[in-house]
Design an enzyme around this catalytic site. Structure first.
Site, short mmCIF file in Angstrom:
data_model
loop_
_atom_site.label_atom_id
_atom_site.label_comp_id
_atom_site.label_asym_id
_atom_site.label_seq_id
_atom_site.Cartn_x
_atom_site.Cartn_y
_atom_site.Cartn_z
N HIS A 33 0.69 -1.20 0.03
CA HIS A 33 0.09 0.03 0.12
C HIS A 33 1.02 1.13 0.01
CE1 HIS A 33 -3.84 2.04 0.61
NE2 HIS A 33 -3.07 2.89 1.36
N HIS A 79 -10.38 3.31 -0.05
CA HIS A 79 -10.68 2.68 1.33
C HIS A 79 -11.45 1.44 1.32
CE1 HIS A 79 -10.01 4.21 5.63
NE2 HIS A 79 -8.86 4.40 5.14
#
Length: 715
Positions: A33, A79
């Protein structure tokens, strides 16, 4: 725990094994990420520079020149995993995070877009996720006063165990007020402003870099941040006021990897080190360890660099807005990231190793076997019902239930509201900003390269029908597990397709996000490839921006572009259970010229209404234009080689419907761009005829079909 190979590399570089606090920092900052380990080599193929690009990828947000001293900040984030575990807080904090990326650059957020992807709404779980994700976005965005002006909602079975929540934010600033995350000078102080730090969000970056499982909701709940939009609103105003003083030298939002990520990256960008005092961080919970303080992803926090003499002024601004603030460290010449706690050094790492040392690589990729496009289905006996079925499918139906929950008019800039091809905002000197977002995962599943190209072409057409020229894009590349060669092949070729289209249209890729490992053990499958993007463009005079619906009795209706037998990935085939059949739409060489020509014509003020033709095909686009009046359409001159269903439902790219009272002038301006006059505006019905068919729809029939999603949610 750190992967064994990472631990070996770090130990060799440091000359010792990292302690627990250091391992926590490396685990998060070296995660997929944060470090883009599988994607960095591929992302380097994008063209990221252009005449309008002031700051490209690498900061909290990109900065694009608008004109007359105004600049735009734009960023895009995902998200996804958090929104599955806790849909309300996961989506809400997704909004909060991307908004802070914008304000940390010195820009006031003026617009949000939310491309969303869900499993079918025929199960209680998917319905719950859908309802609460939308509620979370509305609850946060409405409270902070930033309008959601555009979005997308796409439904597919593969998202059932892993919905996608992608968010774009755009901000506006004067060029002289822009700050960056690049630390400036050793000896300067670091001030943390905003909410208190708690245990929410622990390990969020590493959590976002692994598959979801059946146990995710229970065991990963500590990884979900809890947002407070009222604190965020105060933080917006405090940050912009602090930047206006001229004393803020660099600034960074605390997002993925928390304080460890934001502070180390600031120092590294400035080729400096940092000394942090973790016990100076204001805590929400007692007994927090240095490990927890450093990697907590508690929301509504921003880190500022100021010179020593300006610390008190910054603290006073924070106090004015009733925000927590403390001086927690300083920049150093020594290129180490040092953390102290209660007088003891608990971490001491080479800063470049922490922020830039993660190995990146292209993974093995394997192309799938050549796809059999299958046989064409029989022509439906009731073609009108086929149109109604497509208009009623949740992928095509009106998304009014979603956008009615958003305040899309706050800040009084919105010219074109949600439900149109693109959102349009008033900026300055009669010009506007146009925004579009999303992709077509059905196309990308069957052909990632063409799907990637088509993603940008379709978003560019959304802007073009508003007379807007695309100037920059951000992406959110959502894929499954990159360690699987077939998934990595999808990922690679979607990036190559998107990059080629961006070069063809001269639109730089200025930032974005990669979200991998979007798979669920519960459902045993990866999501379909979803290279979602956010595209911004500049309109001509706002007075020339056309409507999206039929207007003007007797006006001519012109179809621009060519329709081909390209049903692969279409909603029509999806409904018929032929998901893997058909030819995927291809982006042809004249697509950029079509976009450019449309922009020119619309800026001349010759068009009363315009609408892109994309998902659902020509029949859908015509029906969507029927709001208060209908039209009489004759498609017999469009293509004699196509069957009726191909003609009505093909999703060929670079097509638009134009409505004009100056037909001859528009046809002249279109030049050699393929186009056909297909009818006139007027009446209370939409009549569509062609070779071998003659269909008629009342406006009420169309409205009822398109309201299927709203009716479901209102039951």
């Amino acid at each position: 725990m750190l992967p064994e190979n990472d631990l070996k590399i770090i130990t060799e570089e440091m000359g010792r094994e990292p302690n627990l606090v250091e391992q926590g920092c490396f685990l998060n900052l070296w995660s997929e990420h944060c470090s883009y380990r599988s994607s960095a080599p591929l992302l380097k193929t994008f063209t990221t520079v252009g005449d309008r690009v002031i700051i490209g990828p690498g900061d909290d947000a990109a900065i694009i020149r608008f004109g007359d001293g105004w600049v735009l900040a734009i960023g895009m984030e995902s998200h996804n995993h958090p929104s599955y575990v806790d849909p309300y807080n996961g989506s809400a904090t997704g909004v909060g995070g991307i908004v802070r990326d914008i304000i940390s650059m010195g820009a006031r957020p003026i617009a949000l877009m939310d491309p969303l992807y869900f499993g079918p709404l025929d199960t209680p779980k998917n319905l719950y996720l859908f309802e609460h994700i939308v509620e979370g976005i509305a609850g946060y965005g409405n409270c902070i006063g930033v309008p959601v002006v555009r979005g997308e909602a796409y439904f597919d079975e593969t998202y059932s165990g892993n919905p996608l929540v992608n968010v774009v934010c755009v901000g506006l600033a004067r060029e002289e007020n822009i700050v960056t995350a690049c630390a400036q000078k050793a000896g300067n102080k670091l001030v943390l402003v905003g909410s208190t730090t708690g245990r929410d969000g622990l390990g969020g970056a590493s959590f976002a870099s692994r598959d979801l499982s059946e146990e995710a909701e229970a065991e990963d709940r500590p990884s979900i941040q809890i947002g407070d939009p009222f604190t965020e609103k105060l933080l917006i105003e405090a940050t912009l006021e602090a930047i206006d003083t001229g004393h803020v030298l660099s600034c960074r939002d605390l997002g993925a990897a928390g304080l460890a990520g934001a502070s180390s990256e600031m120092a590294s960008k400035g080729n400096l080190g940092m000394r942090l005092m973790a016990d100076k961080v204001i805590l929400r919970e007692s007994g927090m360890t240095p490990y927890e303080i450093m990697i907590s992803e508690s929301q509504e926090r921003i880190l500022f660099e100021v010179s020593p003499e300006n610390v008190d002024e910054l603290l006073a601004i924070a106090e004015k807005y009733d925000l927590n603030a403390s001086m927690i460290g300083e920049l150093t010449e020594r290129l180490y990231y040092t953390v102290e706690f209660e007088g003891e050094v608990v971490a001491d790492m080479p800063v470049k190793l922490l922020t830039e040392g993660a190995p990146t690589f292209e993974r093995p990729s394997t192309a799938p076997a050549e796809r059999d496009i299958g046989d064409k289905p029989e022509l439906p006996t009731d073609l009108k019902q086929a149109v109604i079925d497509i208009l009623s499918s949740h992928n095509i139906a009106s998304k009014e239930w979603i956008y009615r929950q958003y305040d899309h008019e706050v800040q009084v800039r919105t010219v074109d509201k949600p439900g149109s091809d693109a959102g349009v905002l008033r900026i300055a000197d009669g010009k506007g900003l146009a925004l579009s977002c999303g992709c077509n995962p059905g196309h990308t599943l069957l052909d990632p390269y063409e799907g990637g190209k088509g993603t940008l072409i379709e978003n560019s057409m959304n802007l073009a029908v508003k007379g807007a020229e695309g100037i920059a894009l951000v992406d959110c590349l959502n894929f499954g597990n990159p360690e699987k060669p077939d998934i990595y092949w999808q990922f690679k070729h979607a990036i190559l397709g998107l990059g080629d289209a961006a070069r063809d249209l001269s639109i730089p890729v200025v930032g974005g996000n990669v979200s991998l490992y979007n798979e669920s053990g519960e459902y045993g499958t990866a999501i379909v490839p979803t290279p979602s993007i956010g595209l911004i463009g500049i309109t001509g005079d706002l007075e020339t921006v056309p409507a999206s619906f039929f207007e003007g009795e007797g006006n001519s209706v012109i179809l621009v572009g060519e329709t081909f037998d390209e049903m692969g990935g279409s909603e029509y085939y999806n409904i018929k259970g032929l998901r893997n059949n058909g030819n995927v739409p291809k982006v042809r060489e004249n697509a950029p010229k079509t976009v450019e020509t449309l922009i020119s014509i619309i800026r001349e003020g010759k068009i009363e209404a315009a609408h892109d033709v994309s998902a659902g095909g020509l029949a859908t686009a015509l029906a969507e234009m029927c709001k208060e009046t209908g039209a009489s359409i004759d498609l017999s001159g469009v293509s004699e080689d196509l069957r009726a269903d191909d003609l009505l439902f093909s999703e060929s790219h670079a097509r638009a419907i134009l409505v004009t009272s100056e037909k001859d002038k528009v046809l002249e301006m279109l030049g050699d761009i393929p186009c056909t006059v297909i009818g006139t505006v007027g009446g209370d019905d939409l009549n569509i005829k062609g070779n071998g068919f003659d269909l008629s729809f009342t406006l009420d029939e169309i409205a009822e079909a398109r309201a299927s999603l709203t009716k479901l949610m209102m039951e």
